[in-house]
Design a protein around this motif. Structure first.
Motif, PDB file in Angstrom:
ATOM      1  N   GLN A  57      -4.342   1.418  -2.660  1.00 53.94           N
ATOM      2  CA  GLN A  57      -3.581   0.231  -3.022  1.00 53.94           C
ATOM      3  C   GLN A  57      -3.585  -0.795  -1.902  1.00 53.94           C
ATOM      4  O   GLN A  57      -3.904  -0.490  -0.762  1.00 53.94           O
ATOM      5  N   GLY A  58      -3.192  -2.018  -2.248  1.00 55.10           N
ATOM      6  CA  GLY A  58      -2.981  -3.053  -1.261  1.00 55.10           C
ATOM      7  C   GLY A  58      -4.260  -3.724  -0.811  1.00 55.10           C
ATOM      8  O   GLY A  58      -5.362  -3.375  -1.239  1.00 55.10           O
ATOM      9  N   PRO A  59      -4.147  -4.717   0.073  1.00 54.91           N
ATOM     10  CA  PRO A  59      -5.320  -5.401   0.598  1.00 54.91           C
ATOM     11  C   PRO A  59      -6.304  -4.417   1.229  1.00 54.91           C
ATOM     12  O   PRO A  59      -5.923  -3.550   2.005  1.00 54.91           O
ATOM     13  N   GLY A  60      -7.572  -4.559   0.883  1.00 56.14           N
ATOM     14  CA  GLY A  60      -8.598  -3.643   1.361  1.00 56.14           C
ATOM     15  C   GLY A  60      -8.746  -2.387   0.536  1.00 56.14           C
ATOM     16  O   GLY A  60      -9.661  -1.591   0.772  1.00 56.14           O
ATOM     17  N   ASP A 118     -14.259  -2.132   7.853  1.00 58.59           N
ATOM     18  CA  ASP A 118     -14.226  -3.037   6.706  1.00 58.59           C
ATOM     19  C   ASP A 118     -12.883  -2.959   5.990  1.00 58.59           C
ATOM     20  O   ASP A 118     -12.191  -3.967   5.819  1.00 58.59           O
ATOM     21  N   TRP A 119     -12.514  -1.757   5.539  1.00 60.37           N
ATOM     22  CA  TRP A 119     -11.345  -1.600   4.672  1.00 60.37           C
ATOM     23  C   TRP A 119     -10.056  -2.047   5.327  1.00 60.37           C
ATOM     24  O   TRP A 119      -9.217  -2.686   4.689  1.00 60.37           O
ATOM     25  N   PHE A 120      -9.875  -1.720   6.622  1.00 59.33           N
ATOM     26  CA  PHE A 120      -8.636  -2.073   7.315  1.00 59.33           C
ATOM     27  C   PHE A 120      -8.780  -3.338   8.157  1.00 59.33           C
ATOM     28  O   PHE A 120      -7.790  -3.835   8.677  1.00 59.33           O
ATOM     29  N   GLY A 121     -10.039  -3.825   8.293  1.00 58.45           N
ATOM     30  CA  GLY A 121     -10.289  -5.015   9.083  1.00 58.45           C
ATOM     31  C   GLY A 121     -10.655  -6.189   8.198  1.00 58.45           C
ATOM     32  O   GLY A 121      -9.793  -6.859   7.625  1.00 58.45           O
ATOM     33  N   TYR A 122     -11.960  -6.436   8.055  1.00 61.66           N
ATOM     34  CA  TYR A 122     -12.432  -7.640   7.369  1.00 61.66           C
ATOM     35  C   TYR A 122     -11.941  -7.743   5.931  1.00 61.66           C
ATOM     36  O   TYR A 122     -11.449  -8.793   5.507  1.00 61.66           O
ATOM     37  N   LYS A 159      -9.413  -6.137   4.320  1.00 61.94           N
ATOM     38  CA  LYS A 159      -7.962  -6.252   4.216  1.00 61.94           C
ATOM     39  C   LYS A 159      -7.506  -7.669   4.554  1.00 61.94           C
ATOM     40  O   LYS A 159      -6.689  -8.265   3.833  1.00 61.94           O
ATOM     41  N   LEU A 160      -8.032  -8.208   5.639  1.00 65.27           N
ATOM     42  CA  LEU A 160      -7.578  -9.509   6.097  1.00 65.27           C
ATOM     43  C   LEU A 160      -7.927 -10.611   5.098  1.00 65.27           C
ATOM     44  O   LEU A 160      -7.101 -11.485   4.808  1.00 65.27           O
ATOM     45  N   PHE A 161      -9.139 -10.563   4.541  1.00 70.04           N
ATOM     46  CA  PHE A 161      -9.510 -11.610   3.589  1.00 70.04           C
ATOM     47  C   PHE A 161      -8.769 -11.452   2.267  1.00 70.04           C
ATOM     48  O   PHE A 161      -8.337 -12.447   1.671  1.00 70.04           O
ATOM     49  N   ASP A 162      -8.625 -10.215   1.803  1.00 68.31           N
ATOM     50  CA  ASP A 162      -7.833  -9.990   0.589  1.00 68.31           C
ATOM     51  C   ASP A 162      -6.445 -10.587   0.737  1.00 68.31           C
ATOM     52  O   ASP A 162      -5.948 -11.314  -0.145  1.00 68.31           O
ATOM     53  N   ALA A 163      -5.811 -10.259   1.842  1.00 71.13           N
ATOM     54  CA  ALA A 163      -4.435 -10.708   2.053  1.00 71.13           C
ATOM     55  C   ALA A 163      -4.364 -12.213   2.246  1.00 71.13           C
ATOM     56  O   ALA A 163      -3.411 -12.867   1.791  1.00 71.13           O
ATOM     57  N   LEU A 164      -5.361 -12.792   2.914  1.00 68.73           N
ATOM     58  CA  LEU A 164      -5.381 -14.234   3.123  1.00 68.73           C
ATOM     59  C   LEU A 164      -5.442 -14.959   1.776  1.00 68.73           C
ATOM     60  O   LEU A 164      -4.724 -15.935   1.553  1.00 68.73           O
ATOM     61  N   CYS A 165      -6.292 -14.466   0.867  1.00 72.83           N
ATOM     62  CA  CYS A 165      -6.386 -15.071  -0.464  1.00 72.83           C
ATOM     63  C   CYS A 165      -5.118 -14.829  -1.273  1.00 72.83           C
ATOM     64  O   CYS A 165      -4.623 -15.731  -1.970  1.00 72.83           O
ATOM     65  N   ASP A 166      -4.568 -13.626  -1.203  1.00 74.97           N
ATOM     66  CA  ASP A 166      -3.336 -13.329  -1.929  1.00 74.97           C
ATOM     67  C   ASP A 166      -2.201 -14.243  -1.472  1.00 74.97           C
ATOM     68  O   ASP A 166      -1.404 -14.727  -2.279  1.00 74.97           O
ATOM     69  N   ALA A 167      -2.138 -14.465  -0.158  1.00 78.76           N
ATOM     70  CA  ALA A 167      -1.085 -15.330   0.374  1.00 78.76           C
ATOM     71  C   ALA A 167      -1.316 -16.784  -0.032  1.00 78.76           C
ATOM     72  O   ALA A 167      -0.374 -17.495  -0.396  1.00 78.76           O
ATOM     73  N   ARG A 184       0.836  -1.195   0.000  1.00 79.46           N
ATOM     74  CA  ARG A 184       0.000   0.000   0.000  1.00 79.46           C
ATOM     75  C   ARG A 184       0.872   1.246   0.000  1.00 79.46           C
ATOM     76  O   ARG A 184       1.847   1.362   0.734  1.00 79.46           O
ATOM     77  N   ASN A 185       0.555   2.199  -0.862  1.00 80.53           N
ATOM     78  CA  ASN A 185       1.204   3.499  -0.838  1.00 80.53           C
ATOM     79  C   ASN A 185       0.612   4.294   0.314  1.00 80.53           C
ATOM     80  O   ASN A 185      -0.549   4.690   0.292  1.00 80.53           O
ATOM     81  N   ARG A 186       1.380   4.514   1.361  1.00 76.73           N
ATOM     82  CA  ARG A 186       0.832   5.132   2.567  1.00 76.73           C
ATOM     83  C   ARG A 186       0.636   6.630   2.427  1.00 76.73           C
ATOM     84  O   ARG A 186      -0.065   7.248   3.216  1.00 76.73           O
ATOM     85  N   LEU A 187       1.257   7.252   1.430  1.00 69.36           N
ATOM     86  CA  LEU A 187       1.136   8.698   1.273  1.00 69.36           C
ATOM     87  C   LEU A 187      -0.162   9.079   0.579  1.00 69.36           C
ATOM     88  O   LEU A 187      -0.788  10.072   0.929  1.00 69.36           O
TER      89      LEU A 187
END
Length: 363
Positions: A38-41, A311-315, A317-325, A3-6
Motif C-alpha cells: 500500500q501507499g506511495p511506491g 526504487d520502491w522507497f526512493g524514486y 515513492k517520492l514521485f507517487d506522493a508528489l503527484c498525490d499531493a 501504508r500498512n506497515r505490518l
C-alpha cells in the motif's frame, strides 16, 4: 492512503523463509526490503494493465502509455523525459508501468534522433512530441482524455534538465502548466561544452508547483550540481513546496542498494514489445560493465539495472506522493517536509533500517 506497515514485514518474512528453504540464500544472508503493498511506491494498483501507443510524425517520435483494465474516461498527464541515449522506454518500463497502473497517462518523448543530435534541440524536440501526444489524446485516438489541469513532469539525468525546462517554459512552449516536477539526478548543464544540456531560466517554474530535486551519493557522473541549481533557482516555488534530497547507498545486506547514476532505471522487456536496437545496445553496454566490475572484485558489482528498494522507497515513492499531493492533496508528508514518511527507506530482513534519504534543503 497510508501504508500498512505490518503487511510488507509479513511478506518479507514469507519471502525470506521461502528463499531459505529453497537454498537460494543462506541463513546468514540479509535481504533488502520488498516492495510495500500500500501507499506511495506500493504494488496496489487501480489498473491491471497498461496500453502502449507509439507514434512517429514529421520527425517527432513519442510513446504514450494509458491505463487499461479498466480504461478510465480521463486521467492526469505525466511527461517522462529520458536520460541521454535512452531513446526508447525499455530501460524505464517498470517505473513507467507503475506510474500508469496507478492511474496516469504517461508521455515519453524521444528528444534525440541520434546520439549526434545537438543538445540545443533537446528541449524543442521534447516539447513538439508532447504537444502532438496531447493532440492525439484530445482527439480521442487513445481512448483516454487528458486532465491537463493535472500535469507532472519528471526526468532522469539529461532528462531531468529537460523536464525542468519544460516546466519552466510551459507557457512559451504551449504545454500544460506543471503541478509537480521531479528532477532525478539531473545533469549536466555545465562542464565540457559538447556535453552540456542547456538549462532554461528556472524562475519560470510557477508558484504552487511541488518540486523535488534528487541526487545519489555514488553518482559520479553528475553528482548534485544541477539538482542544487534546480532547487535554488526555482525562485517562484515556495521553500515549503520543494526539497533537495540525497539518496544514499547501503551495503548492509545483499544485494546492496546503490544510489548511483543507473539506479533510477527500471528495465522490463515485455514480450509484446520486443527490445529496440537503441535500447539493446545500451543494455548490453551496462551488462558488460557489470561483468568487468565482477572480474575486478569490486564490492559494488551487481546488476545496476535491478528494480529494488531504491526504487520502491526512493524514486517511486517520492514521485507517487508528489503527484498525490499536487493532484489530490494526499500523502504530502511522503513527498515533502523532511519527516520519517518522506525519508524512510524501509528495513533489511534482519530489522536494520536502510540508510535514510538525506534532506539537503533547509528545514
Amino acid at each position: 492512503m497510508r501504508r500498512n506497515r505490518l503487511i510488507p514485514a509479513f511478506l518479507a518474512g514469507l519471502l525470506l523463509s521461502s528463499l531459505l528453504s529453497s537454498g537460494i540464500v543462506n541463513a546468514g544472508d540479509i535481504l533488502p526490503p520488498t516492495q510495500p503493498l500500500q501507499g506511495p511506491g506500493g504494488s496496489h494498483y487501480a489498473h491491471a494493465d497498461v496500453r502502449q501507443w507509439h507514434f512517429t510524425a514529421e520527425g517527432n517520435e513519442y510513446w504514450v502509455f494509458t491505463p487499461d483494465r479498466p480504461v478510465p474516461s480521463s486521467a492526469p498527464v505525466v511527461v517522462f523525459t529520458h536520460g541521454w541515449s535512452v531513446m526508447q522506454p525499455d530501460l524505464y518500463r517498470a517505473w513507467i508501468e507503475h506510474i500508469v497502473r496507478r492511474g496516469a497517462i504517461l508521455i515519453y518523448p524521444r528528444y534525440q534522433a541520434t546520439l549526434k543530435t545537438p543538445a540545443a534541440e533537446f528541449l524543442p524536440n521534447a516539447a513538439n512530441a508532447v504537444r502532438r501526444a496531447i493532440a492525439d489524446l484530445q482527439a480521442g485516438k487513445l481512448e483516454v482524455q487528458p486532465e491537463l489541469e493535472h500535469a507532472a513532469y519528471i526526468g532522469h539525468s539529461a532528462g531531468g534538465l529537460i523536464a525542468s525546462g519544460l516546466a519552466a517554459s510551459w507557457q512559451r512552449l504551449g504545454l500544460p502548466k506543471p503541478r509537480a516536477l521531479m528532477a532525478v539526478e539531473p545533469g549536466k548543464s555545465r562542464g565540457q561544452r559538447w556535453r552540456q544540456v542547456p538549462l532554461e531560466p528556472l524562475a519560470g517554474i510557477p508558484a504552487g508547483t511541488l518540486l523535488l530535486a534528487l541526487c545519489g551519493d555514488e553518482d559520479e557522473r553528475v553528482a548534485c550540481d544541477d539538482a542544487r541549481r534546480i532547487y535554488s533557482e526555482s525562485s517562484q516555488v515556495a521553500p515549503r513546496d520543494k526539497d533537495l534530497l540525497l539518496l544514499r547507498s547501503d551495503r548492509h545486506g545483499s544485494p546492496p542498494l546503490l544510489a548511483n547514476h543507473a539506479a533510477p532505471t527500471a528495465p522490463r522487456f515485455d514480450p509484446r514489445y520486443p527490445p529496440s536496437d537503441s535500447s539493446s545496445w545500451l543494455l548490453n553496454r551496462v551488462q558488460e560493465r557489470v561483468k568487468q566490475r565482477l572480474k575486478q572484485g569490486l564490492p559494488s558489482a551487481h546488476n545496476a539495472l535491478a528494480t529494488d528498494a531504491m526504487d520502491w522507497f526512493g524514486y517511486w515513492k517520492l514521485f507517487d506522493a508528489l503527484c498525490d499531493a499536487a493532484f489530490h492533496s494526499q500523502d504530502r508528508d511522503y513527498a515533502l517536509g523532511g519527516g520519517p514518511a518522506q525519508l524512510s527507506m524501509g528495513r533489511w530482513s534482519d530489522g536494520t533500517p536502510v540508510k535514510t534519504i538525506q534532506r539537503l534543503s533547509a528545514p
